[in-house]
Scaffold this active site. Structure first.
Site, PDB file in Angstrom:
ATOM      1  N   CYS A  14      -0.414   4.107   2.409  1.00 51.41           N
ATOM      2  CA  CYS A  14       0.192   3.712   3.814  1.00 51.41           C
ATOM      3  C   CYS A  14       1.478   3.979   4.019  1.00 51.41           C
ATOM      4  O   CYS A  14       1.692   4.880   5.135  1.00 51.41           O
ATOM      5  CB  CYS A  14      -0.152   2.213   4.181  1.00 51.41           C
ATOM      6  SG  CYS A  14      -1.941   1.675   3.574  1.00 51.41           S
TER       7      CYS A  14
ATOM      8  N   CYS B 242       0.625  -1.203   0.029  1.00 47.46           N
ATOM      9  CA  CYS B 242       0.067  -0.020   0.070  1.00 47.46           C
ATOM     10  C   CYS B 242       0.984   1.219   0.044  1.00 47.46           C
ATOM     11  O   CYS B 242       1.344   1.542   1.171  1.00 47.46           O
ATOM     12  CB  CYS B 242      -0.897   0.011   1.057  1.00 47.46           C
ATOM     13  SG  CYS B 242      -1.999   1.596   1.420  1.00 47.46           S
TER      14      CYS B 242
END
Length: 178
Positions: free
Chosen positions: A76, A73
Site C-alpha cells: 500500500c 501494508c
C-alpha cells in the site's frame, strides 16, 4: 371516499420509493460483484480525521481513487508517492481518498502517518466497515470512480509504483472531464 384514503398512502409510498431508489445505473458493463461494490461505495460515508463525513458524491467532477490501506501494508505504502504525484499532475481531475480500515490502526496511527508524510490525500477512516463488505482477499484494494460518481474498476494488489502509475494515469486520461 374510502378509495381516496387508500390511494393517498399508496401514492406517497411510491413517491418515496422512487426518491430512494437504491439501483444505480452505471453506464459500464460491470460484473454483478462490481455493481454491488458501486452501490456500497456510493452509499457509504467515511470519516475524515476531523470527524466529518466524506462520500463519493463529494468529489463530483474528478476521478476518485478509494484506496483501502493500513499503516503496516508495505505494498500500500509503496505506491503512495506515485498516487500523490498523479494528484499533482492532475489537480483538477484526480483525488485519492486513503481509506484506513482501522483493523489494526487507530486514528492516532493514521494522524501520525499523515503528519510524517506529505501526501496530499483525503485521509479517512472506515467507520462503517465498508472494507468488510467489499474486500475478499486483502489489501491494497483500490476502487476507481469516474467524475459522474460511477465505478470504473476495482483492483486488488499492486503492480508496483511504475505499473500502478501507468494504470492509474490511463484511467485518469480516459475519464477526466477537462
Amino acid at each position: 371516499m374510502k378509495n381516496i384514503f387508500i390511494g393517498i398512502p399508496l401514492v406517497l409510498v411510491l413517491a418515496l420509493a422512487s426518491c430512494t431508489n437504491p439501483n444505480r445505473s452505471n453506464p459500464r458493463d460491470l460484473s454483478e460483484e462490481n455493481e454491488r461494490i458501486d452501490q456500497i461505495i456510493w452509499d457509504a460515508a467515511f470519516q475524515d480525521l476531523d470527524g466529518n463525513q466524506v462520500t463519493a458524491a463529494d468529489f463530483e467532477g474528478k476521478v476518485v481513487l478509494f484506496d483501502f490501506w493500513e499503516t503496516w501494508c508495505g505494498p500500500c505504502l509503496q505506491v503512495f508517492p506515485t498516487m500523490d504525484s498523479l494528484q499533482n499532475e492532475y489537480p483538477d481531475d484526480f483525488v485519492v481518498v486513503a481509506v484506513n480500515l482501522n483493523n489494526s490502526d487507530t486514528i492516532e496511527d493514521v494522524r501520525s502517518f499523515k503528519d510524517k508524510n506529505e501526501y496530499d490525500f483525503v485521509y479517512t477512516l472506515d467507520t462503517e466497515k465498508v472494507g468488510d463488505k467489499i474486500i475478499k482477499l486483502g489489501i491494497p484494494f483500490k476502487v476507481y470512480f469516474d467524475p459522474d460518481g460511477y465505478l470504473i474498476k476495482t483492483e486488488l494488489g499492486s503492480a508496483g509504483p511504475e505499473g500502478d502509475y501507468r494504470k492509474t494515469k490511463e484511467i485518469i486520461e480516459q475519464n477526466k472531464t477537462s
